[in-house]
Design a protein around this motif. Sequence first.
Motif, PDB file in Angstrom:
ATOM      1  N   UNK A 184       1.107  -1.127  -0.041  1.00 13.23           N
ATOM      2  CA  UNK A 184       0.123  -0.131  -0.055  1.00 13.23           C
ATOM      3  C   UNK A 184       1.017   1.082   0.106  1.00 13.23           C
ATOM      4  N   UNK A 185       0.281   2.447   0.096  1.00 10.19           N
ATOM      5  CA  UNK A 185       1.075   3.621   0.153  1.00 10.19           C
ATOM      6  C   UNK A 185       2.482   3.724   1.095  1.00 10.19           C
ATOM      7  N   UNK A 186       2.198   3.008   2.306  1.00  4.11           N
ATOM      8  CA  UNK A 186       3.347   3.281   3.257  1.00  4.11           C
ATOM      9  C   UNK A 186       3.980   2.141   3.592  1.00  4.11           C
ATOM     10  N   UNK A 187       3.529   0.945   3.085  1.00  6.63           N
ATOM     11  CA  UNK A 187       4.301  -0.262   3.321  1.00  6.63           C
ATOM     12  C   UNK A 187       4.090  -1.449   2.310  1.00  6.63           C
ATOM     13  N   UNK A 188       5.159  -2.547   2.611  1.00  9.43           N
ATOM     14  CA  UNK A 188       4.913  -3.699   1.792  1.00  9.43           C
ATOM     15  C   UNK A 188       5.173  -4.898   2.978  1.00  9.43           C
ATOM     16  N   UNK A 189       4.389  -5.692   2.966  1.00  8.66           N
ATOM     17  CA  UNK A 189       4.429  -6.768   4.024  1.00  8.66           C
ATOM     18  C   UNK A 189       3.703  -8.201   3.537  1.00  8.66           C
ATOM     19  N   UNK A 190       4.260  -9.258   3.941  1.00  8.13           N
ATOM     20  CA  UNK A 190       3.809 -10.588   3.783  1.00  8.13           C
ATOM     21  C   UNK A 190       2.625 -10.571   4.800  1.00  8.13           C
ATOM     22  N   UNK A 191       1.368 -11.186   4.405  1.00  7.38           N
ATOM     23  CA  UNK A 191       0.238 -11.331   5.341  1.00  7.38           C
ATOM     24  C   UNK A 191      -0.290 -12.723   5.615  1.00  7.38           C
ATOM     25  N   UNK A 192      -0.665 -13.185   6.441  1.00  3.33           N
ATOM     26  CA  UNK A 192      -1.068 -14.646   6.872  1.00  3.33           C
ATOM     27  C   UNK A 192      -2.519 -14.537   7.013  1.00  3.33           C
ATOM     28  N   UNK A 193      -3.286 -15.109   5.925  1.00  4.09           N
ATOM     29  CA  UNK A 193      -4.738 -15.237   6.216  1.00  4.09           C
ATOM     30  C   UNK A 193      -4.835 -16.875   6.780  1.00  4.09           C
ATOM     31  N   UNK A 194      -4.837 -16.782   8.270  1.00  5.37           N
ATOM     32  CA  UNK A 194      -4.892 -17.942   8.999  1.00  5.37           C
ATOM     33  C   UNK A 194      -5.960 -18.157   9.669  1.00  5.37           C
ATOM     34  N   UNK A 195      -6.717 -19.554   9.115  1.00  6.17           N
ATOM     35  CA  UNK A 195      -8.047 -19.994   9.965  1.00  6.17           C
ATOM     36  C   UNK A 195      -7.757 -20.307  11.477  1.00  6.17           C
ATOM     37  N   UNK A 196      -6.807 -20.386  11.839  1.00  3.69           N
ATOM     38  CA  UNK A 196      -6.427 -20.758  13.203  1.00  3.69           C
ATOM     39  C   UNK A 196      -6.068 -19.375  14.036  1.00  3.69           C
ATOM     40  N   UNK A 197      -6.069 -18.364  13.617  1.00  3.51           N
ATOM     41  CA  UNK A 197      -6.055 -17.238  14.206  1.00  3.51           C
ATOM     42  C   UNK A 197      -7.297 -16.806  15.032  1.00  3.51           C
ATOM     43  N   UNK A 198      -7.110 -16.596  16.149  1.00  5.53           N
ATOM     44  CA  UNK A 198      -8.354 -16.279  16.968  1.00  5.53           C
ATOM     45  C   UNK A 198      -8.722 -14.571  17.249  1.00  5.53           C
ATOM     46  N   UNK A 199      -7.241 -14.274  17.415  1.00  6.32           N
ATOM     47  CA  UNK A 199      -7.573 -12.513  17.518  1.00  6.32           C
ATOM     48  C   UNK A 199      -5.864 -12.080  17.326  1.00  6.32           C
ATOM     49  N   UNK A 200      -5.773 -10.918  17.180  1.00  4.47           N
ATOM     50  CA  UNK A 200      -4.578 -10.294  16.877  1.00  4.47           C
ATOM     51  C   UNK A 200      -4.203  -8.771  17.813  1.00  4.47           C
ATOM     52  N   UNK A 201      -3.132  -8.588  18.191  1.00  2.00           N
ATOM     53  CA  UNK A 201      -2.778  -7.256  18.799  1.00  2.00           C
ATOM     54  C   UNK A 201      -3.125  -5.901  17.877  1.00  2.00           C
ATOM     55  N   UNK A 202      -3.376  -5.109  18.686  1.00  2.00           N
ATOM     56  CA  UNK A 202      -3.703  -3.531  17.668  1.00  2.00           C
ATOM     57  C   UNK A 202      -2.721  -3.216  16.642  1.00  2.00           C
ATOM     58  N   UNK A 203      -1.363  -3.381  17.145  1.00  2.00           N
ATOM     59  CA  UNK A 203      -0.275  -3.268  16.275  1.00  2.00           C
ATOM     60  C   UNK A 203      -0.088  -4.072  15.335  1.00  2.00           C
ATOM     61  N   UNK A 204      -0.609  -5.415  15.109  1.00  2.00           N
ATOM     62  CA  UNK A 204      -0.391  -6.109  14.053  1.00  2.00           C
ATOM     63  C   UNK A 204       0.652  -7.239  13.945  1.00  2.00           C
ATOM     64  N   UNK A 205       1.623  -7.199  15.380  1.00  2.00           N
ATOM     65  CA  UNK A 205       2.780  -7.868  15.326  1.00  2.00           C
ATOM     66  C   UNK A 205       2.726  -9.003  15.769  1.00  2.00           C
ATOM     67  N   UNK A 206       1.325  -9.402  16.813  1.00  2.00           N
ATOM     68  CA  UNK A 206       1.461 -10.673  17.304  1.00  2.00           C
ATOM     69  C   UNK A 206       0.094 -11.053  16.990  1.00  2.00           C
ATOM     70  N   UNK A 207      -0.247 -12.266  17.051  1.00  2.00           N
ATOM     71  CA  UNK A 207      -1.398 -13.044  17.116  1.00  2.00           C
ATOM     72  C   UNK A 207      -1.822 -14.054  18.120  1.00  2.00           C
ATOM     73  N   UNK A 208      -3.083 -14.563  18.041  1.00  2.00           N
ATOM     74  CA  UNK A 208      -3.397 -15.500  19.238  1.00  2.00           C
ATOM     75  C   UNK A 208      -3.944 -16.564  18.039  1.00  2.00           C
ATOM     76  N   UNK A 209      -2.943 -17.809  18.233  1.00  2.00           N
ATOM     77  CA  UNK A 209      -3.279 -18.748  17.280  1.00  2.00           C
ATOM     78  C   UNK A 209      -3.705 -20.065  18.145  1.00  2.00           C
ATOM     79  N   UNK A 210      -4.615 -20.927  17.757  1.00  2.00           N
ATOM     80  CA  UNK A 210      -4.990 -22.195  18.141  1.00  2.00           C
ATOM     81  C   UNK A 210      -4.559 -23.189  17.144  1.00  2.00           C
ATOM     82  N   UNK A 211      -3.965 -24.504  17.542  1.00  2.00           N
ATOM     83  CA  UNK A 211      -3.744 -25.701  16.595  1.00  2.00           C
ATOM     84  C   UNK A 211      -4.844 -25.943  15.965  1.00  2.00           C
ATOM     85  N   UNK A 212      -4.694 -26.150  14.940  1.00  2.00           N
ATOM     86  CA  UNK A 212      -5.851 -26.807  14.064  1.00  2.00           C
ATOM     87  C   UNK A 212      -6.021 -28.232  14.359  1.00  2.00           C
TER      88      UNK A 212
END
Length: 128
Positions: free
Chosen positions: A90-118
């Motif tokens: 986008x205008x300000x950044x380039x990054x890899x993004x993980x669309x993960x069905x095991x992700x239950x939540x993420x922090x506000x800054x987007x640096x960490x996630x809450x994952x549960x094993x599949x």
Amino acid sequence: MPSLRIMPKVMTLTDAAAARVSALIAQKPGVKALKIGVKKGGCAGMEYTMTWAEEIGKFDEIIEEKGAVVLIDPAAMMYLLGTEMDYKTDKLSSQFVFNNPNQKSACGCGESVNLEPATPPGFAPAEA
């Protein structure tokens, strides 16, 4: 003859992610793949990790897709099962993004996630 067991694909890559991974590996002599994992950390509990791999580990899951080679750390497989890796600009950044069905939540800054094993079909969920 034993029947073959079809294993679900741990991760898929979008065209954009595959192109970016391939381009980055081409710039790194001796690197064979991009290795994806997860580790404990951040305010939501876990973080994705990405490192360059010069060797393929005995238990690494190998994803060869659209010209890109990505390894999945064995300890991360159940957290990444069914994930789509994308690359967004986008205008300000380039990054890899993980669309993960095991992700239950993420922090506000987007640096960490809450994952549960599949829990793949045919497996019982883990007892707490």
